[in-house]
Enzyme design. Sequence first.
Site, PDB file in Angstrom:
ATOM      1  N   ASP A 201       0.672  -1.043  -0.329  1.00 53.32           N
ATOM      2  CA  ASP A 201      -0.216  -0.072  -0.398  1.00 53.32           C
ATOM      3  C   ASP A 201       0.601   1.520   0.533  1.00 53.32           C
ATOM      4  O   ASP A 201       0.067   2.849   0.167  1.00 53.32           O
ATOM      5  CB  ASP A 201      -0.765   0.255   1.297  1.00 53.32           C
ATOM      6  N   ASP A 350     -10.383 -10.757   9.124  1.00 50.64           N
ATOM      7  CA  ASP A 350     -10.575  -9.419   8.684  1.00 50.64           C
ATOM      8  C   ASP A 350     -11.386  -8.483  10.020  1.00 50.64           C
ATOM      9  O   ASP A 350     -11.382  -7.065  10.329  1.00 50.64           O
ATOM     10  CB  ASP A 350     -11.236  -8.253   7.606  1.00 50.64           C
TER      11      ASP A 350
END
Length: 369
Positions: A201, A350
């Site tokens: 990222d 998650d």
Amino acid sequence: MVAAASVVTVVGTVTGMISALENGRGFDQARPAATRTPSLAPLPAIPSPSPSLSRATRTPTATPKHRLPTPTPARTERKQRTTPVTSLLYRHPDSEVLDWVRAHPADPRTALIESRIADQPAAVWFADYSPDTIAARVRAVTAGAAAEDRVPVLVPYAIPDRDCGGASRGGAPDLAAYDAWIDAFARGLGSGEVIVILEPDSIAQSDCLSDADRAARFASLARAGRTLKAANPRARVYYDAGHSGWNPPAKQAALLEQAGALASDGIFSNVSNFRTTADEIAYDRQVLDALGGPESLGAVIDTSRNGNGAPPDGQWCDPAGRRIGRAPTMTTGEAGVDAYLWVKLPGESDGCKGAAGTFTPSYAYDLAR
């Protein structure tokens, strides 16, 4: 360009990981870091890279923490792709899924989870800023892999201002400290083959930075790539390309070039995401073409949870109906695609089907069926 889904959600990459963290079980233990990605509403096709602030509301940093000029990376001098000597990837001997399998031999789900997830090689993340121990911890993993004549996959994840201050915030206090941390990380690489997934990222999700801070980050990433390659010429270093539903290929290629990717081994995509392998292959090839198509660069793809592709509603948090993807391999049969990897370990939640970053057997079983 591969057509992006009508609804795209940015997923903070570290929504659960194998992480070689310092703990009571030793520096070479791969443990999940319980970092959490916040719940996000669906975003437009080119999403805001910040999980908590939109472009309109974020105030750029006026003064960079470690100001450096925009890097001008030198092109790699290699004229052709390097063929790996070792074709087998390394499975670290300790993770939450292995712990669960060992502790639950009689559970009816164990055999499937063990054979389809726990037995597969996966990446080892180094997500905490620990300059005094990082070299030893990296060395423990690379030495273990070398002893088995296998290739480890390492993920350094300590860039300052990572995740744009979102749930996976953290990392080194500034870029000077990060540069020193990378120097120590590189000392642990050894001399064997190793794959490095450099800072997920960090490039695709850089729009939240001011121009000066982005230039400084990219200079540090370019330096990191050079440092890792100098420490171990057999290291294969890959740079962040986001995924096929994020930035257009031309934009991502321009960012990659600024960050020094032309002097690396290539790009990685789909980390912790669900995009299909076919979409990622097409997207990665377009990014590489936009970089000028150098033969020395390839792509690696995270296939850990993309067996059924991304959910149509853009859900990112343990979405139902997903499946594990292609098994990790360095033999893909696809031109320019160096490996399919499991960078995100299937079964680590998650945050919706279990505590974020922890192994959830019901979720793992659903993915493995």
